[in-house]
Enzyme design. Sequence first.
Site, PDB file in Angstrom:
ATOM      1  N   LYS A   1       0.872  -1.176   0.000  1.00 47.30           N
ATOM      2  CA  LYS A   1       0.000   0.000   0.000  1.00 47.30           C
ATOM      3  C   LYS A   1       0.907   1.223   0.000  1.00 47.30           C
ATOM      4  CE  LYS A   1      -4.058   1.990   0.260  1.00 47.30           C
ATOM      5  NZ  LYS A   1      -5.196   1.816  -0.666  1.00 47.30           N
TER       6      LYS A   1
ATOM      7  N   ASP B   1      -5.652  -3.270  -2.000  1.00 51.54           N
ATOM      8  CA  ASP B   1      -7.113  -3.265  -2.179  1.00 51.54           C
ATOM      9  C   ASP B   1      -7.494  -3.730  -3.580  1.00 51.54           C
ATOM     10  OD1 ASP B   1      -5.750  -0.915  -2.714  1.00 51.54           O
ATOM     11  OD2 ASP B   1      -7.375   0.429  -2.144  1.00 51.54           O
TER      12      ASP B   1
ATOM     13  N   ASP C   1      -2.110 -11.859   6.124  1.00 55.60           N
ATOM     14  CA  ASP C   1      -3.119 -12.497   6.970  1.00 55.60           C
ATOM     15  C   ASP C   1      -4.485 -12.400   6.302  1.00 55.60           C
ATOM     16  OD1 ASP C   1      -4.444 -13.624   9.101  1.00 55.60           O
ATOM     17  OD2 ASP C   1      -4.021 -12.014  10.521  1.00 55.60           O
TER      18      ASP C   1
ATOM     19  N   ASP D   1      -6.791 -15.599   4.002  1.00 53.59           N
ATOM     20  CA  ASP D   1      -8.163 -16.072   4.258  1.00 53.59           C
ATOM     21  C   ASP D   1      -9.021 -15.884   3.006  1.00 53.59           C
ATOM     22  OD1 ASP D   1      -7.440 -16.475   7.001  1.00 53.59           O
ATOM     23  OD2 ASP D   1      -9.455 -15.936   7.647  1.00 53.59           O
TER      24      ASP D   1
HETATM   25 MG    MG Z   1      -5.382 -15.281   9.950  1.00 55.10          MG
END
Ligand code: MG
Length: 352
Positions: free
Chosen positions: A181, A215, A239, A243
């Site tokens: 970013k 993003d 992280d 997911d």
């Molecule tokens: Mg995680």
Amino acid sequence: MSGDRGTGEIEATLIAGDGIGPEIMAATVDILAALGAPFRWDHQQGGMAGVAAGGDPLPQATLDSIKRTGLALKGPLTTPVGGGFRSVNVRLREAFSLYANVRPVRTMVEGRYRDIDIVLIRENIEGLYVAFEHYIPIDDDPHAVALSTGVNTKAGSRRIIRFAFDYALRNGRKKVTVVHKANVLKALTGIFLETAREVAEQYAGRVAMDDRIVDACAMQLVMNPHQFDVIVTTNLFGDILSDEMAGLVGGLGMAPGANIGEHAAIFEAVHGSAPDIAGKGLANPLAILLASALMLEHVGRGELAERLRAAMQGVLHADKIRTADLGGTASTQDFARAMIARVSAGASNAGA
Ligand code: MG
Ligand code: NAI
């Protein structure tokens, strides 16, 4: 990868963990035994189980064990939200300098996408997860302002980016996408992009590099995931994106992770302790089994990892045994029994 390439026993630390941890780990230990995996387990505690047993979420005995074995398979550990003790997962990564978190996702069951095969490599120690945080009180509100300081170093960025390019080379992959970013967090994530551009020059002509703002990357992962090969990114973004990537291949039940350092490696699922389904026999053990396959590769037993993955395919597609998260009706134990039948048959057929 590194480690023992023979057929001898290898001592490894096993932490069953919290929530669904004990269920999926018991299944995994049985399946690995049936497979003939070389691990001799040193059972240790952590998380809420560690607190219950001796008041410590990360007991010294657990640290000593991993220090000795340099190898662990770890169930999910519950971390209190807001207050309470600091994440044991984060502490373990720091304690053993497990700077690289390797999170591959690959299609195993039919879903929204076909043939997904992406590896996310997450910087595991720096960034916003150093959690230098504090509150500033104003008047009678002790939590009037919250502050957090992230830390990325050039050395840490160089180490993880080199790891990603070397991983790409070793695994026949063509492109590394650097996710950042740097348009807003110009220093904190600018240093990561700047370092990546330097490192990429050393791999020119062998592995390509491009970059994405986080993003936009999150959107593109949904719109056209096939454009990605290897992704390398900072701790928090890794992280979150890992997911999201699990969602491309059927959810958190399908996503394994390896935490790699110079002197130790800890293998785990991407998912957490899933308190909503704990103790009900509903948990999908595939993610931790896939992590065990990464662990087998790490110790030079790739042939066992291949057999383990082939058995998973057999159970999912030929036996059609699936847990509820994949639309099936099987329990964790049903799935484990089917896996044991397949890996045992595989063991007696080996070499035939
Ligand atoms: Mg995680
Ligand atoms: P979670 O990953 O535990 O669960 C999210 C959702 O996915 C839940 O609906 C859960 O039922 C489902 N799910 C997760 N694993 C599954 C599996 N194997 N089979 C079927 N369904 C599965 O995330 P959540 O609820 O945010 O976190 C719970 C706890 O786990 C928290 O204390 C968190 O800090 C901890 N955690 C620990 C991690 C670790 O030990 N590496 C990683 C992520 C969270």
